[in-house]
Design an enzyme around this catalytic site. Structure first.
Site, PDB file in Angstrom:
ATOM      1  N   VAL A   1      -1.206   2.822 -11.054  1.00  0.00           N
ATOM      2  CA  VAL A   1      -0.573   4.138 -10.984  1.00  0.00           C
ATOM      3  C   VAL A   1      -1.244   4.979  -9.900  1.00  0.00           C
ATOM      4  CG1 VAL A   1       0.109   6.184 -12.274  1.00  0.00           C
ATOM      5  CG2 VAL A   1      -0.150   3.996 -13.468  1.00  0.00           C
ATOM      6  N   LYS A   2      -0.433   5.524  -9.004  1.00  0.00           N
ATOM      7  CA  LYS A   2      -0.972   6.359  -7.929  1.00  0.00           C
ATOM      8  C   LYS A   2      -1.022   7.820  -8.387  1.00  0.00           C
ATOM      9  CE  LYS A   2       0.039   5.300  -3.596  1.00  0.00           C
ATOM     10  NZ  LYS A   2       0.814   4.990  -2.357  1.00  0.00           N
TER      11      LYS A   2
END
Length: 427
Positions: free
Chosen positions: A170-171
């Site tokens: 997840v960014k």
């Protein structure tokens, strides 16, 4: 469904992970995901195996499946996507048919919340198609609306992780709220890519405070900033910063485990940058750079981890007033600040920002008016230095924090286009 008050005062609605609605949405996302390996082109891996004898992992920065197909081979191990790349996929109309179907799962919420939720659905579904086809890690960006919203970031990140815990990274952007969220998510075993980093000191803080799986230096944009603003040629600015960041995070005392934080060199503009970054943990390259590499690179890379690139500014530029060294230096001020964060059991985003101010690094999380933020957005990915030079000179802003704000604004512009497409389908 929870409501959160955004720092701008806007009340947002967020679907929480452990709800029946979140479960139904996750089931919709994974429905009918199928791959057809017979369609996958297999590029020649011999070149990449020969040219890269280092331990650097090679990723592709793209969400376009046919393009990735034409390049993919055993020497590539990951994909990075972002709001801009996803917007390109959405604008092609590939997911228009899913929008009204997704909307049926979202009764009784505001239009803004519905659009944001559908954007999440399309983003995660596309990322899942990439995982299914290429069987690799995929970095997945969240909606830019939540960049400064701690609770919404946590909720969306947890939901994203549940869809594909094995392959999703997840960014989360390098903002105060983002860093606090990353610390919580990392503690839960969720891999996070701390994005929009532009300096060694930013990534040193992220590593020591939040322990993400990955940090970034968007090095091509740094080179462009120096060149476009006539501060110098821009040569080696980003490369020097990325290698310095690698050194800084590798030296972190608790960063020796197999799950240590890894450095990504991102935003490459040219294949000739690749050998200058050899030895760094990860390089993610646009498809054009990957193709160019096979035409212009011949000699096997040698690790550059011990090399310090020399950079020069234009003769008329006062190096100290530009504070370019902040891109690659980690000073005692930053180390003391990070040490102070370790003494706190829990910090809110506001407390993290204030602690930076208390330690004399006001420019790490600069205070900006809405007018100033709009100016940054209007300037695009590469801000106009003349508009910010006084603040950079007085220490209330720095190139790295300015570039983080500019990067977030650029992604928000593409996110707005994506949201507009969703609204058109809903209409």
């Amino acid at each position: 469904m929870a409501t959160n008050t955004h720092p701008t005062g806007t009340v947002t609605e967020t679907i929480q992970p452990d709800t029946e609605q979140a479960k139904q949405i996750a089931e919709f996302i994974v429905r009918d995901i199928r791959s057809d390996d017979s369609l996958r082109a297999t590029a020649d891996a011999a070149f990449w195996k020969r040219i890269n004898p280092t331990e650097t992992q090679l990723w592709i920065d793209s969400g376009d499946i046919p393009t990735i197909d034409s390049l993919w081979n055993a020497q590539f191990s990951g994909l990075t996507t972002n709001n801009s790349l996803l917007n390109q996929e959405i604008q092609r109309g590939n997911y228009d048919h899913l929008v009204p179907q997704a909307a049926k799962l979202l009764p009784g919420i505001s239009e803004t919340a519905r659009v944001r939720e559908i954007a999440f659905i399309l983003n995660v579904r596309h990322a899942l198609k990439l995982v299914d086809r290429f069987q690799c890690d995929v970095s997945v960006e969240l909606h830019t609306d939540v960049a400064n919203d701690l609770e919404s970031t946590l909720a969306y990140a947890r939901r994203c992780h549940k869809v594909c815990a094995e392959n999703f990274v997840v960014k989360v952007p390098l903002t105060p709220a983002g860093l606090v969220a990353i610390k919580q998510l990392s503690g839960e075993g969720i891999r996070v890519n701390c994005t929009l980093g532009f300096s060694a000191r930013q990534n040193y803080l992220a590593t020591q405070f939040a322990r993400p799986a990955f940090v970034n230096v968007f090095l091509g944009r740094l080179n462009s900033y120096i060149e476009a603003n006539d501060l110098g040629s821009g040569e080696f600015i980003g490369e020097k910063t990325a290698l310095a960041s690698q050194t800084a995070i590798s030296a972190c005392s608790e960063n020796k485990s197999p799950r240590r934080t890894r450095q990504i060199a991102a935003s490459l503009r040219d294949a000739t940058q690749l050998p200058l970054l050899a030895g760094i943990d990860v390089i993610t390259m646009p498809p054009d750079v990957a193709r160019q590499a096979m035409d212009v690179l011949y000699d096997p890379w040698q690790s550059q981890l011990q090399h310090v690139h020399a950079v020069e500014l234009a003769p008329n530029v006062d190096r100290e007033s530009v504070s370019v060294d902040k891109l690659w230096d980690v000073t005692d001020l930053e180390r003391q600040f990070v040490g102070a964060t370790a003494e706190k059991q829990r910090l809110t985003p506001h407390q993290l920002r204030q602690l930076a101010v208390d330690h004399g690094i006001d420019d790490l999380f600069p205070q900006m008016t809405q007018k100033q933020l709009q100016t940054i957005a209007d300037e695009g990915k590469v801000p106009v230095h003349a508009h910010w030079q006084e603040r950079i000179r007085d220490g209330s802003l720095a190139i790295d924090s300015l570039m983080t704000l500019a990067g977030l604004a650029a992604f928000a512009a593409d996110q707005s286009q994506l949201d507009r497409r969703i609204r058109e389908q809903l209409a």
